[in-house]
Design an enzyme around this catalytic site. Sequence first.
Site, mmCIF file in Angstrom:
data_model
loop_
_atom_site.group_PDB
_atom_site.id
_atom_site.type_symbol
_atom_site.label_atom_id
_atom_site.label_comp_id
_atom_site.label_asym_id
_atom_site.label_seq_id
_atom_site.Cartn_x
_atom_site.Cartn_y
_atom_site.Cartn_z
ATOM 1 N N TRP A 100 90.310 24.708 -97.636
ATOM 2 C CA TRP A 100 90.907 24.087 -96.445
ATOM 3 C C TRP A 100 91.631 25.133 -95.619
ATOM 4 C CZ3 TRP A 100 88.450 20.078 -95.316
ATOM 5 C CH2 TRP A 100 88.103 19.117 -96.270
ATOM 6 N N ASP A 167 99.839 22.530 -93.554
ATOM 7 C CA ASP A 167 98.905 21.441 -93.824
ATOM 8 C C ASP A 167 99.401 20.788 -95.110
ATOM 9 O OD1 ASP A 167 96.853 19.802 -94.671
ATOM 10 O OD2 ASP A 167 95.274 21.322 -94.566
ATOM 11 N N LYS A 191 95.207 10.863 -98.338
ATOM 12 C CA LYS A 191 95.494 11.292 -99.699
ATOM 13 C C LYS A 191 96.738 10.575 -100.229
ATOM 14 C CE LYS A 191 92.238 14.295 -98.860
ATOM 15 N NZ LYS A 191 92.442 15.581 -98.201
#
Length: 362
Positions: A100, A167, A191
Amino acid sequence: MAQVHNFNAGPCVLPKQAIESAIEAIRNFDNTGIGILEISHRTPGWERIMAETEQLWRDLLHIPDNYEVLFLGGGASTQFFTVAANLLNKKAAYLQTGVWAKKAIKEAKFYGEVEVVASSEDKTYSYIPKGYTIPTDADYFHITTNNTIYGTEIKYDIDSPVPLVADMSSDIMSRPVDVSKYALIYGGAQKNVGPAGVTFVIVRKDILGKVERKLQTMVDYRTHIGEEKKNKSMFNTPPVFPIFVMHETLKWLKEKMGGVEGINKINKEKAEMLYNEIDRNKMFVGTAAKEDRSIMNVCFVMAPGYEDKQDAFMAFAKERGMIGIKGHRSVGGFRASIYNACPVESVKALISCMQEFEKLNA
Ligand SMILES: *Cc1c(COP(=O)(O)O)cnc(C)c1O
């Protein structure tokens, strides 16, 4: 149907209470006689939900007043370039702790120079690099606090000499963070705080408006902040239903779980139980460096000598209701995602499963 234990990495388990409210809201939202999927986002009932959702974020994370909280579309992946478009003038610094992070780096490069201050790619991102230097001439420093695929986590707030951007897709609201140490925090909701379809952005206003480039209307954070409070995150149609489910998820977190501080205690207990079993059990071994182990995503593989039992354990666990424990293809083995809404009972069930398997096979 037999009981299932949901360890999916995202989208993933949500609080039952949030699901029940969502079902009711689809039938009848706010006693209007029409469902939330069919209602205008300009009705007072909806404006109240938007305001309450923002307030829940502020209360749960103790967000200071000079920060805006936005709910946008496009997922965390859209933020990879949005962040850079809004903040990168000349150079940005990134910590490369996983795929990511690497994707965020790729998008930032469209807007300027990117200095990767450290990377753990050499060891399949199984640890968090330490001892790196953050360049003081960078416009910002970007980190990924929880590396969902590899099960590593930066569990502390970094002191950065330049604006810190994070993030936090997969560990937001799982532990207390000092928001004032960050210039911008973003993530996909799917999530830990809701279903897919809404992205959160917490941004300190004074860092905006400093880049020289022109920004498209939708890319510019200031568009979504708006001038009137009631236009916040409503420049265009917001993802109404995902925001509603997020509202219900955060209400559950605040009212039933003792907020972020309360859930953090439970999260730590769940993670400790599972890691203890991995360390004790002859047949399994953890993949992440111990000091960097994530409390959200627990990654493990078969121990040396038992590699040929991987498929057997997968089948064994599946028979016992364990869902979503297959590791990401880049790591292999297993990954149990034990987000806020994953009950302690599910973690205990997985542990029993590992113990039973050991008895039968070791
Ligand atoms: C899941 C995830 C993403 C991607 O989120 P999307 O909303 O699917 O774009 C980005 N970063 C991290 C850390 C993630 O876990």
